[in-house]
Design a protein around this motif. Sequence first.
Motif, PDB file in Angstrom:
ATOM      1  N   UNK A 262       2.118   0.100  -7.403  1.00  0.00           N
ATOM      2  CA  UNK A 262       2.994   0.457  -8.519  1.00  0.00           C
ATOM      3  C   UNK A 262       2.703  -0.451  -9.705  1.00  0.00           C
ATOM      4  N   UNK A 263       3.015   0.063 -10.874  1.00  0.00           N
ATOM      5  CA  UNK A 263       2.836  -0.717 -12.097  1.00  0.00           C
ATOM      6  C   UNK A 263       4.025  -0.462 -13.010  1.00  0.00           C
ATOM      7  N   UNK A 264       4.793  -1.517 -13.219  1.00  0.00           N
ATOM      8  CA  UNK A 264       5.932  -1.454 -14.126  1.00  0.00           C
ATOM      9  C   UNK A 264       5.466  -1.728 -15.555  1.00  0.00           C
ATOM     10  N   UNK A 265       6.223  -1.283 -16.538  1.00  0.00           N
ATOM     11  CA  UNK A 265       5.833  -1.508 -17.931  1.00  0.00           C
ATOM     12  C   UNK A 265       5.619  -2.989 -18.215  1.00  0.00           C
ATOM     13  N   UNK A 266       4.476  -3.314 -18.782  1.00  0.00           N
ATOM     14  CA  UNK A 266       4.181  -4.685 -19.150  1.00  0.00           C
ATOM     15  C   UNK A 266       3.786  -5.590 -18.000  1.00  0.00           C
ATOM     16  N   UNK A 267       3.636  -5.021 -16.819  1.00  0.00           N
ATOM     17  CA  UNK A 267       3.288  -5.829 -15.643  1.00  0.00           C
ATOM     18  C   UNK A 267       1.986  -5.342 -15.027  1.00  0.00           C
ATOM     19  N   UNK A 268       1.415  -6.194 -14.178  1.00  0.00           N
ATOM     20  CA  UNK A 268       0.194  -5.816 -13.482  1.00  0.00           C
ATOM     21  C   UNK A 268       0.510  -4.876 -12.312  1.00  0.00           C
ATOM     22  N   UNK A 269      -0.503  -4.110 -11.955  1.00  0.00           N
ATOM     23  CA  UNK A 269      -0.362  -3.232 -10.799  1.00  0.00           C
ATOM     24  C   UNK A 269      -0.236  -4.092  -9.542  1.00  0.00           C
ATOM     25  N   UNK A 270       0.675  -3.683  -8.632  1.00  0.00           N
ATOM     26  CA  UNK A 270       0.885  -4.468  -7.421  1.00  0.00           C
ATOM     27  C   UNK A 270       0.905  -3.566  -6.198  1.00  0.00           C
ATOM     28  N   UNK A 271       0.443  -4.127  -5.083  1.00  0.00           N
ATOM     29  CA  UNK A 271       0.378  -3.392  -3.833  1.00  0.00           C
ATOM     30  C   UNK A 271       1.774  -3.279  -3.233  1.00  0.00           C
ATOM     31  N   UNK A 272       2.146  -2.085  -2.824  1.00  0.00           N
ATOM     32  CA  UNK A 272       3.458  -1.834  -2.238  1.00  0.00           C
ATOM     33  C   UNK A 272       3.366  -1.698  -0.719  1.00  0.00           C
ATOM     34  N   UNK A 273       2.450  -0.866  -0.254  1.00  0.00           N
ATOM     35  CA  UNK A 273       2.373  -0.594   1.184  1.00  0.00           C
ATOM     36  C   UNK A 273       0.999  -0.077   1.549  1.00  0.00           C
ATOM     37  N   UNK A 274       0.631  -0.297   2.814  1.00  0.00           N
ATOM     38  CA  UNK A 274      -0.666   0.111   3.346  1.00  0.00           C
ATOM     39  C   UNK A 274      -0.470   0.779   4.687  1.00  0.00           C
ATOM     40  N   UNK A 275      -1.280   1.809   4.938  1.00  0.00           N
ATOM     41  CA  UNK A 275      -1.337   2.403   6.272  1.00  0.00           C
ATOM     42  C   UNK A 275      -2.798   2.637   6.610  1.00  0.00           C
ATOM     43  N   UNK A 276      -3.221   2.184   7.787  1.00  0.00           N
ATOM     44  CA  UNK A 276      -4.625   2.323   8.150  1.00  0.00           C
ATOM     45  C   UNK A 276      -4.911   3.756   8.592  1.00  0.00           C
ATOM     46  N   UNK A 277      -6.198   4.114   8.522  1.00  0.00           N
ATOM     47  CA  UNK A 277      -6.573   5.463   8.897  1.00  0.00           C
ATOM     48  C   UNK A 277      -6.661   5.652  10.391  1.00  0.00           C
ATOM     49  N   UNK A 278      -7.192   4.620  11.073  1.00  0.00           N
ATOM     50  CA  UNK A 278      -7.460   4.757  12.491  1.00  0.00           C
ATOM     51  C   UNK A 278      -6.204   4.604  13.345  1.00  0.00           C
ATOM     52  N   UNK A 279      -5.536   3.492  13.172  1.00  0.00           N
ATOM     53  CA  UNK A 279      -4.428   3.158  14.080  1.00  0.00           C
ATOM     54  C   UNK A 279      -3.060   3.485  13.516  1.00  0.00           C
ATOM     55  N   UNK A 280      -2.984   3.727  12.203  1.00  0.00           N
ATOM     56  CA  UNK A 280      -1.677   3.934  11.589  1.00  0.00           C
ATOM     57  C   UNK A 280      -0.907   2.647  11.378  1.00  0.00           C
ATOM     58  N   UNK A 281      -1.615   1.526  11.469  1.00  0.00           N
ATOM     59  CA  UNK A 281      -0.983   0.226  11.220  1.00  0.00           C
ATOM     60  C   UNK A 281      -0.440   0.193   9.804  1.00  0.00           C
ATOM     61  N   UNK A 282       0.766  -0.356   9.643  1.00  0.00           N
ATOM     62  CA  UNK A 282       1.390  -0.413   8.323  1.00  0.00           C
ATOM     63  C   UNK A 282       1.682  -1.851   7.914  1.00  0.00           C
ATOM     64  N   UNK A 283       1.708  -2.047   6.610  1.00  0.00           N
ATOM     65  CA  UNK A 283       2.041  -3.357   6.066  1.00  0.00           C
ATOM     66  C   UNK A 283       2.733  -3.148   4.729  1.00  0.00           C
ATOM     67  N   UNK A 284       3.670  -4.044   4.410  1.00  0.00           N
ATOM     68  CA  UNK A 284       4.493  -3.876   3.209  1.00  0.00           C
ATOM     69  C   UNK A 284       4.575  -5.163   2.412  1.00  0.00           C
ATOM     70  N   UNK A 285       4.732  -4.994   1.108  1.00  0.00           N
ATOM     71  CA  UNK A 285       5.064  -6.134   0.268  1.00  0.00           C
ATOM     72  C   UNK A 285       6.484  -6.581   0.603  1.00  0.00           C
ATOM     73  N   UNK A 286       6.721  -7.867   0.464  1.00  0.00           N
ATOM     74  CA  UNK A 286       8.040  -8.407   0.815  1.00  0.00           C
ATOM     75  C   UNK A 286       9.159  -7.734   0.029  1.00  0.00           C
ATOM     76  N   UNK A 287       8.873  -7.345  -1.206  1.00  0.00           N
ATOM     77  CA  UNK A 287       9.945  -6.829  -2.052  1.00  0.00           C
ATOM     78  C   UNK A 287      10.372  -5.405  -1.680  1.00  0.00           C
ATOM     79  N   UNK A 288       9.669  -4.757  -0.745  1.00  0.00           N
ATOM     80  CA  UNK A 288      10.087  -3.421  -0.309  1.00  0.00           C
ATOM     81  C   UNK A 288      10.343  -3.335   1.183  1.00  0.00           C
TER      82      UNK A 288
END
Length: 120
Positions: free
Chosen positions: A38-64
């Motif tokens: 996500x990218x808020x106005x005036x801010x850098x783009x930041x990673x929110x969440x990830x899901x892998x293709x093979x295993x479906x492993x997920x990971x999240x930024x602390x703020x979400x």
Amino acid sequence: QVQLVESGGGLVQPGGSLRLSCEVSGLPFSNYDMNWYRQAPGKERELVATISGASGYTNYADFVKDRFTISRDNGKNTVYLQMNSLKPEDTAVYYCKARRISLGTAIDFWGKGTLVTVSS
């Protein structure tokens, strides 16, 4: 031609929910890890969440953590982001990205984004 098309953004009140979708075409979807940024106005783009293709492993930024859930349906070539308990600071353009590592090189494809506005 690779395409990533996000949808589901809009205006929501604080405390509300939205589900974003990103439909992918033109690549072997299950071979790619998928991210939401996500990218808020005036801010850098930041990673929110990830899901892998093979295993479906997920990971999240602390703020979400405990508010957002990433998932994927490999049969529909689609990744989702369920967003609950939304806050005004979640207001941003949300982008999906497909990534695969090949011979040590990252191959990335981006969507054009969908706007989420959290406001009363």
